[in-house]
Scaffold this motif. Structure first.
Motif, PDB file in Angstrom:
ATOM      1  N   UNK A  95       0.824  -1.210   0.000  1.00 26.42           N
ATOM      2  CA  UNK A  95       0.000   0.000   0.000  1.00 26.42           C
ATOM      3  C   UNK A  95       0.849   1.247   0.000  1.00 26.42           C
ATOM      4  N   UNK A  96       1.952   1.220  -0.772  1.00 27.23           N
ATOM      5  CA  UNK A  96       2.988   2.250  -0.650  1.00 27.23           C
ATOM      6  C   UNK A  96       2.773   3.462  -1.539  1.00 27.23           C
ATOM      7  N   UNK A 119      14.102  -0.087   0.535  1.00 26.42           N
ATOM      8  CA  UNK A 119      12.667  -0.329   0.670  1.00 26.42           C
ATOM      9  C   UNK A 119      12.068  -0.780  -0.661  1.00 26.42           C
ATOM     10  N   UNK A 120      11.386  -1.909  -0.624  1.00 28.90           N
ATOM     11  CA  UNK A 120      10.557  -2.318  -1.753  1.00 28.90           C
ATOM     12  C   UNK A 120       9.180  -1.696  -1.544  1.00 28.90           C
ATOM     13  N   UNK A 121       8.858  -0.723  -2.360  1.00 28.76           N
ATOM     14  CA  UNK A 121       7.587  -0.006  -2.263  1.00 28.76           C
ATOM     15  C   UNK A 121       6.587  -0.704  -3.172  1.00 28.76           C
ATOM     16  N   UNK A 154       2.706  -1.529  -4.518  1.00 30.82           N
ATOM     17  CA  UNK A 154       1.333  -1.038  -4.674  1.00 30.82           C
ATOM     18  C   UNK A 154       0.905  -1.262  -6.114  1.00 30.82           C
ATOM     19  N   UNK A 155      -0.374  -0.973  -6.379  1.00 32.41           N
ATOM     20  CA  UNK A 155      -0.892  -1.158  -7.736  1.00 32.41           C
ATOM     21  C   UNK A 155      -0.521  -0.009  -8.662  1.00 32.41           C
ATOM     22  N   UNK A 156      -0.449   1.211  -8.149  1.00 34.81           N
ATOM     23  CA  UNK A 156      -0.274   2.390  -9.005  1.00 34.81           C
ATOM     24  C   UNK A 156       1.211   2.679  -9.216  1.00 34.81           C
ATOM     25  N   UNK A 157       1.750   2.101 -10.279  1.00 36.60           N
ATOM     26  CA  UNK A 157       3.186   2.165 -10.499  1.00 36.60           C
ATOM     27  C   UNK A 157       3.662   3.573 -10.843  1.00 36.60           C
ATOM     28  N   UNK A 158       2.786   4.418 -11.399  1.00 39.44           N
ATOM     29  CA  UNK A 158       3.210   5.789 -11.698  1.00 39.44           C
ATOM     30  C   UNK A 158       3.532   6.535 -10.413  1.00 39.44           C
ATOM     31  N   UNK A 159       2.705   6.352  -9.408  1.00 40.44           N
ATOM     32  CA  UNK A 159       2.962   6.990  -8.112  1.00 40.44           C
ATOM     33  C   UNK A 159       4.215   6.408  -7.463  1.00 40.44           C
ATOM     34  N   UNK A 160       4.396   5.109  -7.595  1.00 42.40           N
ATOM     35  CA  UNK A 160       5.580   4.477  -7.010  1.00 42.40           C
ATOM     36  C   UNK A 160       6.856   5.011  -7.646  1.00 42.40           C
ATOM     37  N   UNK A 161       6.825   5.215  -8.958  1.00 42.97           N
ATOM     38  CA  UNK A 161       8.011   5.741  -9.646  1.00 42.97           C
ATOM     39  C   UNK A 161       8.382   7.122  -9.103  1.00 42.97           C
ATOM     40  N   UNK A 162       7.386   7.960  -8.892  1.00 43.12           N
ATOM     41  CA  UNK A 162       7.646   9.293  -8.330  1.00 43.12           C
ATOM     42  C   UNK A 162       8.190   9.187  -6.906  1.00 43.12           C
ATOM     43  N   UNK A 163       7.644   8.258  -6.124  1.00 41.19           N
ATOM     44  CA  UNK A 163       8.081   8.082  -4.740  1.00 41.19           C
ATOM     45  C   UNK A 163       9.533   7.609  -4.685  1.00 41.19           C
ATOM     46  N   UNK A 164       9.872   6.640  -5.528  1.00 39.58           N
ATOM     47  CA  UNK A 164      11.248   6.127  -5.546  1.00 39.58           C
ATOM     48  C   UNK A 164      12.221   7.227  -5.964  1.00 39.58           C
TER      49      UNK A 164
END
Length: 254
Positions: free
Chosen positions: A9-10, A29-31, A33-43
């Motif tokens: 839920x990252x 950290x392995x982040x 979640x389903x929304x990979x666009x948001x994860x890319x920004x977070x990473x």
């Protein structure tokens, strides 16, 4: 060697805040979640700040998706020592009498079975690390019911039961089980999801509460529990804003 943390839920809220905080604590950290666009920004944000993280597409309601998360964890640059089961959510505020079965089913699948799937998939790695920790982000709804919250409270009670049972079953093995139960936390999405995008109903939850908890407050609790000496197990940490004395006792102004 770098320790690896997995956070489900990252992509927003408590999960995203926990990714940032654990990266600052030195975890890779392995982040997930389903929304990979948001994860890319977070990473990108984490790495710009000097931390280390990897985005992993994961739907905790899918066995196949969780298996891919476990494979990503096996390929991570160090032992997996921390799992934060954060993925979850609420839908609706209907009484039991008229509650939608589909909403209840979704809440159970994400909160309870999601925790089960991910824990089962990563437990071998946590055990083999010799110093594992499982954090279950539940809720004060996991031990207190309230009108309109039957489905969410039922799911969170079940999630609490999973955490407590797991702690008993892992006794004697090198894995801690920590349950964190937040009360009123204002994040950008939790109440919007609960009320199907109705911003007015979502805002009304926090009306007059000057300082509800925010995602960083819960991330701080996760990090504190996870960084205690390994022989210290924080079984349950209940955290509420000062304005909330209990589930039904909230100080509001105006």
């Amino acid at each position: 060697m770098t320790s690896v943390a997995v956070v489900t839920g990252a992509s927003s809220g408590i999960g995203a805040a926990t990714v940032r905080r654990l990266a600052a604590e030195g975890f890779h950290v392995l982040a997930a979640a389903r929304r990979t666009d948001r994860l890319a920004d977070l990473v990108e944000e984490v790495e710009t700040s000097g931390g280390s993280a990897t985005a992993v597409s994961c739907d905790v309601t899918s066995d196949e998706s969780v298996a891919r998360l476990a494979a990503a964890a096996a390929a991570a640059p160090g032992p997996v020592t921390l799992l934060v089961n954060n993925a979850g959510g609420a839908r609706g505020l209907d009484p039991v009498e008229t509650g939608a079965v589909g909403d209840w089913q979704w809440m159970y699948d994400v909160n309870v079975l999601g925790t089960l799937r991910v824990t089962q998939a990563l437990l071998p790695a946590l055990v083999s690390s010799g110093a594992g920790t499982i954090v279950v982000v539940s809720s004060t709804a996991g031990f207190t019911v309230y009108e309109g919250g039957g489905g969410y409270a039922a799911a969170k009670h079940a999630q609490t039961a999973v955490a407590g049972t797991l702690r008993l079953e892992l006794c004697g093995r090198p894995v801690r089980v920590v349950e964190i139960d937040p009360g009123m936390v204002r994040t950008e999405e939790f109440s919007l999801v609960r009320f199907d995008g109705d911003a007015d109903r979502a805002d009304a939850v926090y009306a007059g509460v000057s300082e509800p908890l925010v995602a960083d407050d819960v991330a701080d609790c996760v990090a504190w529990c996870a960084t205690r000496p390994q022989h210290v197990n924080v079984d349950r940490l209940v955290v509420r804003p000062l304005a909330q004395a209990a589930q039904h006792k909230v100080h509001r102004v105006g």
